[in-house]
Design an enzyme around this catalytic site. Structure first.
Site, PDB file in Angstrom:
ATOM      1  N   LYS A   2     -16.613 -18.913   3.960  1.00 29.65           N
ATOM      2  CA  LYS A   2     -18.203 -18.105   4.040  1.00 29.65           C
ATOM      3  C   LYS A   2     -19.401 -18.698   3.866  1.00 29.65           C
ATOM      4  O   LYS A   2     -20.544 -19.123   4.685  1.00 29.65           O
ATOM      5  CB  LYS A   2     -18.563 -16.871   3.471  1.00 29.65           C
ATOM      6  CG  LYS A   2     -18.073 -15.669   4.951  1.00 29.65           C
ATOM      7  CD  LYS A   2     -18.393 -14.559   4.863  1.00 29.65           C
ATOM      8  CE  LYS A   2     -18.386 -13.972   2.796  1.00 29.65           C
ATOM      9  NZ  LYS A   2     -16.691 -13.660   2.286  1.00 29.65           N
ATOM     10  N   THR A  32     -19.995 -21.936   2.627  1.00 27.66           N
ATOM     11  CA  THR A  32     -19.722 -23.639   2.825  1.00 27.66           C
ATOM     12  C   THR A  32     -20.041 -23.385   4.516  1.00 27.66           C
ATOM     13  O   THR A  32     -20.908 -24.392   4.721  1.00 27.66           O
ATOM     14  CB  THR A  32     -18.129 -24.105   3.006  1.00 27.66           C
ATOM     15  OG1 THR A  32     -17.308 -23.573   1.899  1.00 27.66           O
ATOM     16  CG2 THR A  32     -18.076 -25.436   3.086  1.00 27.66           C
ATOM     17  N   ARG A  73     -26.071 -16.429  -2.653  1.00 31.12           N
ATOM     18  CA  ARG A  73     -26.449 -15.245  -3.910  1.00 31.12           C
ATOM     19  C   ARG A  73     -26.478 -16.215  -5.276  1.00 31.12           C
ATOM     20  O   ARG A  73     -25.662 -17.665  -4.566  1.00 31.12           O
ATOM     21  CB  ARG A  73     -24.939 -14.532  -4.122  1.00 31.12           C
ATOM     22  CG  ARG A  73     -25.094 -12.909  -3.627  1.00 31.12           C
ATOM     23  CD  ARG A  73     -23.662 -12.325  -2.670  1.00 31.12           C
ATOM     24  NE  ARG A  73     -23.125 -13.631  -2.113  1.00 31.12           N
ATOM     25  CZ  ARG A  73     -21.805 -12.865  -1.913  1.00 31.12           C
ATOM     26  NH1 ARG A  73     -21.251 -12.597  -2.575  1.00 31.12           N
ATOM     27  NH2 ARG A  73     -21.037 -14.263  -1.068  1.00 31.12           N
ATOM     28  N   LYS A 129     -11.963 -20.116 -10.167  1.00 29.57           N
ATOM     29  CA  LYS A 129     -11.613 -19.921  -9.160  1.00 29.57           C
ATOM     30  C   LYS A 129     -12.904 -21.043  -9.187  1.00 29.57           C
ATOM     31  O   LYS A 129     -13.817 -21.519  -8.128  1.00 29.57           O
ATOM     32  CB  LYS A 129     -13.314 -18.527  -9.194  1.00 29.57           C
ATOM     33  CG  LYS A 129     -13.418 -18.541  -7.306  1.00 29.57           C
ATOM     34  CD  LYS A 129     -13.730 -16.628  -7.211  1.00 29.57           C
ATOM     35  CE  LYS A 129     -14.522 -17.004  -5.946  1.00 29.57           C
ATOM     36  NZ  LYS A 129     -15.777 -16.981  -6.159  1.00 29.57           N
ATOM     37  N   ALA A 157     -19.565  -6.985  -5.113  1.00 31.81           N
ATOM     38  CA  ALA A 157     -18.711  -7.644  -3.556  1.00 31.81           C
ATOM     39  C   ALA A 157     -18.698  -5.353  -3.598  1.00 31.81           C
ATOM     40  O   ALA A 157     -18.908  -4.895  -2.814  1.00 31.81           O
ATOM     41  CB  ALA A 157     -19.034  -8.036  -3.174  1.00 31.81           C
ATOM     42  N   PHE A 187     -17.486 -10.595   0.674  1.00 28.89           N
ATOM     43  CA  PHE A 187     -16.609 -10.163   1.276  1.00 28.89           C
ATOM     44  C   PHE A 187     -16.299  -9.553   2.988  1.00 28.89           C
ATOM     45  O   PHE A 187     -16.683 -11.061   3.793  1.00 28.89           O
ATOM     46  CB  PHE A 187     -16.247  -8.191   0.866  1.00 28.89           C
ATOM     47  CG  PHE A 187     -15.982  -8.484  -0.199  1.00 28.89           C
ATOM     48  CD1 PHE A 187     -15.804  -9.034  -0.849  1.00 28.89           C
ATOM     49  CD2 PHE A 187     -15.388  -7.062  -1.108  1.00 28.89           C
ATOM     50  CE1 PHE A 187     -14.995  -9.124  -2.291  1.00 28.89           C
ATOM     51  CE2 PHE A 187     -15.529  -6.834  -2.036  1.00 28.89           C
ATOM     52  CZ  PHE A 187     -14.882  -7.745  -2.545  1.00 28.89           C
ATOM     53  N   PHE A 207     -10.543 -27.232   9.522  1.00 30.94           N
ATOM     54  CA  PHE A 207      -9.621 -27.454   8.459  1.00 30.94           C
ATOM     55  C   PHE A 207      -9.261 -28.881   9.149  1.00 30.94           C
ATOM     56  O   PHE A 207      -8.629 -28.798  10.304  1.00 30.94           O
ATOM     57  CB  PHE A 207      -8.965 -27.032   7.582  1.00 30.94           C
ATOM     58  CG  PHE A 207      -8.623 -27.760   6.489  1.00 30.94           C
ATOM     59  CD1 PHE A 207      -9.463 -27.941   5.600  1.00 30.94           C
ATOM     60  CD2 PHE A 207      -7.369 -27.430   6.101  1.00 30.94           C
ATOM     61  CE1 PHE A 207      -9.798 -27.703   3.776  1.00 30.94           C
ATOM     62  CE2 PHE A 207      -7.559 -28.203   4.499  1.00 30.94           C
ATOM     63  CZ  PHE A 207      -8.272 -28.669   3.548  1.00 30.94           C
ATOM     64  N   TRP A 222     -17.247 -28.889   7.073  1.00 27.34           N
ATOM     65  CA  TRP A 222     -16.971 -29.267   5.119  1.00 27.34           C
ATOM     66  C   TRP A 222     -16.768 -30.641   5.047  1.00 27.34           C
ATOM     67  O   TRP A 222     -16.827 -31.036   4.523  1.00 27.34           O
ATOM     68  CB  TRP A 222     -15.318 -28.341   5.060  1.00 27.34           C
ATOM     69  CG  TRP A 222     -14.816 -28.440   3.644  1.00 27.34           C
ATOM     70  CD1 TRP A 222     -14.571 -28.406   2.600  1.00 27.34           C
ATOM     71  CD2 TRP A 222     -13.441 -29.788   3.589  1.00 27.34           C
ATOM     72  NE1 TRP A 222     -14.102 -28.929   1.888  1.00 27.34           N
ATOM     73  CE2 TRP A 222     -13.536 -29.968   2.648  1.00 27.34           C
ATOM     74  CE3 TRP A 222     -12.994 -31.721   4.535  1.00 27.34           C
ATOM     75  CZ2 TRP A 222     -12.975 -30.602   1.109  1.00 27.34           C
ATOM     76  CZ3 TRP A 222     -12.211 -31.599   3.686  1.00 27.34           C
ATOM     77  CH2 TRP A 222     -12.212 -31.461   2.394  1.00 27.34           C
TER      78      TRP A 222
END
Lengths: 587, 587
Positions: free
Chosen positions: B80, B82, B103, B114, B295, B323, B411, B439
């Site tokens: 999300k 990205t 955020r 992560k 979240a 989320f 992807f 990406w």
């Protein structure tokens, strides 16, 4: 609006002065900084890219370097910070190109009883709210770097407890076998949180950590802060960070941040913090604020990097040593100057009539209590007797080969005769002395001091260390005890003896400078003894080792790394004007 | 240098892009900001004085407002952030005046497994190190504000334990009689410190605090963070801070920060943090970074203030809901938009072929483990079946009256047939869909998405809330469960029943919006159920009350307010180049 400190609170004076303060762009222009070298944080606070400045100006001769220290203070303090700021203002009034280089205050005292450390009266630094509430976040960066090391330690202990060697090896980990009873480091938070002084952590299940005793310190007591104050550059900083000893393994071997593979990430949190911060006095002279290490277990001085930068940018740099001449100036002299390679041109010894009376026999005033009535009545006898302490402190400065200037930090209730007496005694001993009324009158009130300092700076100095690093540790401690404190000798308790043996056997440790823990409320190790105590021995209970900051720390006084919040703390009176965003009630 | 995400690590791409990034002065000029409104923090990060901007531009119409959400993700995420960054870059490539509003990441995940949240490949925000390591210090300010409240609480409990009423009265204090078994709030630190999850504090003597159980949370789980995200201005922020309930007294009455006289000082630490931060994408569009609340117990969205500012400065503002659509967009829709008064013009629902396959029956991929081989083989059946989840999520958006756009976050290993199938299914249902390769290709790869979003923004919307605040709490929870999650109904356990009774009896509480705690890994409350689960009831175990942020929080999922650091965390590979000061190894 006329600023009258006898009628206005410090924060009200600051708020008024802030209406006309210079932007950091103006300050930078006055200092001849290039645009790239100034890193503004809003319009009134900036960082200075130390590396760029030092590279560009490497051939420029340094300005004059002035350290401000004090006689043995009363628990109320001698106004060293206020005098340092007043002196900056005074030199500014004399049209000198001057910069202050001071410590950043901790959020703990600011929110508690002591309040901020921005000076007072007409000798203040602004913006007060930014200065008092974290500035550009250096202390927060220290907190994060430090606590990340504790996360690495506790997570590692948990994983070593839960997994066998094979499972650890799959993650590229070799068992460190950390001794839970020998974790030296605590966590940090920048408030006075006595509830976190002694704690038990890691309760719950297997995934909730490793159960053990632990502790929190105030952030400014972190070794990361100590390192920020003494590092010469980022490279030096990174190396020292990796040497911090967090714990010992079960065989007694030290476990460093490098062993925990966290030193690089700790340093990553500190990349911006290594640049000094710039704000200003209420009269518009620039002041660098950088580092604020504890004065007992660390050196209690602002950073070496800030001094380097200041000395290239200005003709006069005024810095300050925490605590009194015996302990603060001694560390400036034998640690900070040794590590920086800088030598001072003049040292100001601050004295108040109040402290002189206290050394002469008046009852000791206590913070938060009314000042005893004796202090409001003239008493020449007490003042004269108290000058013994002043002369002792001046002699400490003379031992370092630097020219002292006594500053009588006048309060508007002092009697004229008392002040004249101190001046006379100084004159008799051939010591330059100046009366300063910076609190009441700002720079205008500090002209006599500024002139005395400029005169002193023109005298040749003959700077020499009290000890060399290849002398045995005990010899060095003895020199400090006898020649600086005036003790007859040193008594070592068994723990201290054992540690010294260990230090002498280690090639790196044995050459580290001595950073003494001793009360600043007496020349002796007993805070109740005023004046110049005679016939006593310094008792060294233990010797701490800080490999990262690079200090041997003999303990001859109490160490409290986490102060307590009182029952009537400052935060009760602090609030924000939601229309203007200005903070009210700081002091 | 050609930036190739198939060959370079994210941080290497960021480092390369940073060599040519715009200064914040350039960004400000492009946005038409006045000099006073830009608060630079160095040359590449700034805060924006929200108040000055909103005052100057109060009559300018808002830009288009786009929220990015996702289908039910796999544990690896749908990209999300990205996609949000890619969309900003795509709109930038189309010469649109666009701003992102995202955020701020927590230091915990960044230092743990992560990694940071700066996007990836050619859709990233820079400077990466500043973004990842605290930016302008907002989270640190939250940490300080929050922990100051805990200091006030624990110091007060200690003093009330040690002193009688008369002694307290001398200090202007009235006994609060706080129940040590009902302290709701923990301390905070912004790392994954599982060792601090369950602790005992206040051990030692009378001056070392009051002994009790306590806990630490990750800083972004602080209610202060939740408030930063929803506050409309400083005044609103200050009021909410004062309403935070820290504990209960022995009679069951809530004890707020205002009761502890610490709310004003907490706000003082947050005065700068209320201004949004600005950095940029690697293609030079401005991105506002502000707030990053959890979240689950909070709304998981960037701040309302940043959206206000963005919508005045740009024609398109792209923000993101943490989320998936059922829980993230639902909170955007019924909480954030209600509190801000803003309504979105278009909502992007991000889907990956990987997640669609997972919903269709492929084995669930797990973080830190190799991705199952099934994901590298074409399987149209799984993809088709998985589209049920996508259609459900799109319908959630439609229920809010806003135009959805499906973004297939491609992807480079996805098969052409799989992508075409998803497009076909969307077409059959009359849903705009776009394939995006941000990406791999940055803005150039996001043009199809940008065009679809611009088209969608030109359609009229018919925004309506799912529930009104005067509906009974249970009715509102039921609407969310049935109409958003697709449950058959709601089961309330006794704790939840009791709390709801309490809420309905309180005039202020009963009108607060619902902020659900539920897994984002399933539309249901069971993370193992993929696709669109049928024939289930939502189990509400408890209902939490956050008076400061103003949420009623029904708990239908696990709450972990302190994640754990794994055995191979990111900090092992992070270090600093001591010559350049650049941080290496962030991801």
């Amino acid at each position: 609006m006329k600023l009258d400190p006898t009628k206005m609170k410090d924060w009200e004076i600051a708020a008024e002065a802030e209406k006309h303060m210079k932007t950091v762009y103006q300050l930078a222009e006055e200092l001849g900084l290039e645009q790239e070298e100034l890193l503004p944080y809003g319009h009134y606070v900036a960082k200075i890219d130390y590396k760029k400045v030092l590279e560009r100006l490497k051939d420029r001769p340094n300005g004059k370097y002035i350290d401000v220290t004090a006689i043995t203070p009363t628990p109320l303090g001698e106004g060293k910070s206020t005098t340092s700021i007043g002196l900056v203002e005074g030199l500014g009034k004399r049209k000198q190109n001057v910069i202050g280089a001071l410590r950043q205050p901790s959020g703990g005292p600011t929110m508690n009883i002591k309040g901020s450390a921005a000076g007072g009266g007409l000798a203040q630094i602004i913006p007060l709210d930014k200065f008092s509430l974290g500035l550009t976040g250096d202390i927060n960066a220290i907190m994060n770097a430090h606590n990340l090391a504790m996360v690495a330690l506790t997570a590692r202990m948990q994983h070593e407890f839960n997994y066998d060697d094979e499972t650890l090896a799959k993650r590229g980990l070799k068992r460190l076998d950390i001794d839970p009873k020998r974790v030296e480091m605590g966590w940090v938070i920048d408030f006075c949180a006595q509830a976190l002084r002694h704690i038990v952590i890691g309760l719950g299940g297997k995934k909730d950590g490793y159960p053990m005793e632990s502790k929190f310190w105030i952030a400014v007591a972190s070794e990361v802060m100590a390192i920020l104050a003494v590092a010469r550059d980022l490279k030096d900083f990174r190396e020292r960070i990796g040497k911090i000893v967090i714990a010992f393994d079960r065989s007694g071997k030290p476990i460093t941040t490098e062993d925990l593979e966290v030193a690089g990430a700790m340093c990553a949190w500190m990349v911006d913090a290594i640049n000094p911060n710039m704000i200003q006095t209420i009269e518009g002279q620039p002041v660098l604020i950088h580092a604020g290490p504890f004065a007992n277990i660390a050196i209690g001085q602002s950073s070496i990097i800030a001094d380097y930068v200041g000395l290239k940018l200005a003709d006069y740099v005024v810095t300050e040593s925490g605590f009194a001449a015996d302990i603060g100036y001694e560390k400036f002299w034998n640690i900070k100057c040794r590590l920086s390679g800088l030598t001072p041109d003049c040292v100001v010894v601050v004295a108040t009539i109040r402290a002189l009376k206290c050394h002469g026999g008046a009852p000791i005033p206590l913070p938060g209590r009314p000042i005893p009535k004796e202090y409001f009545e003239e008493n020449l006898e007490w003042v004269e007797k108290g000058c013994e302490n002043l002369l002792h402190c001046v002699n400490i400065v003379k031992k370092s080969g630097v020219t002292p200037v006594v500053c009588i930090n006048a309060f508007y209730t002092d009697s004229k005769a008392e002040i004249e007496l101190v001046k006379k005694i100084c004159e008799e001993h051939g010591i330059r002395a100046a009366v300063s009324e910076h609190w009441l009158k700002g720079g205008e009130g500090a002209l006599e001091l500024a002139d005395a300092v400029m005169d002193a700076c023109n005298e040749p100095t003959n700077f020499r260390f009290l000890y060399e690093l290849d002398e045995p540790v005990k010899d060095r401690i003895e020199k400090i005890a006898k020649e600086v404190y005036g003790a007859d000798g040193v008594i070592y308790l068994p723990d201290a003896e054992a540690k010294i043996k260990l230090i002498e056997a280690d090639e790196e440790l044995r050459r580290m400078p001595i950073c003494m823990v001793k009360t600043h409320l007496s020349l002796s190790d007993n805070p109740a003894l005023k004046g110049v105590p005679k016939g006593w021995q310094l008792r060294v209970r233990d010797v701490l080792i800080y490999r990262g900051s690079g200090f041997i720390v003999p303990v001859a006084g109490d160490i409290s790394l986490m102060p307590g919040t009182g029952s009537d703390p400052a935060y009760r009176r602090i609030d924000v004007d939601v229309e203007t965003g200005k903070v009210k009630g700081l002091f």
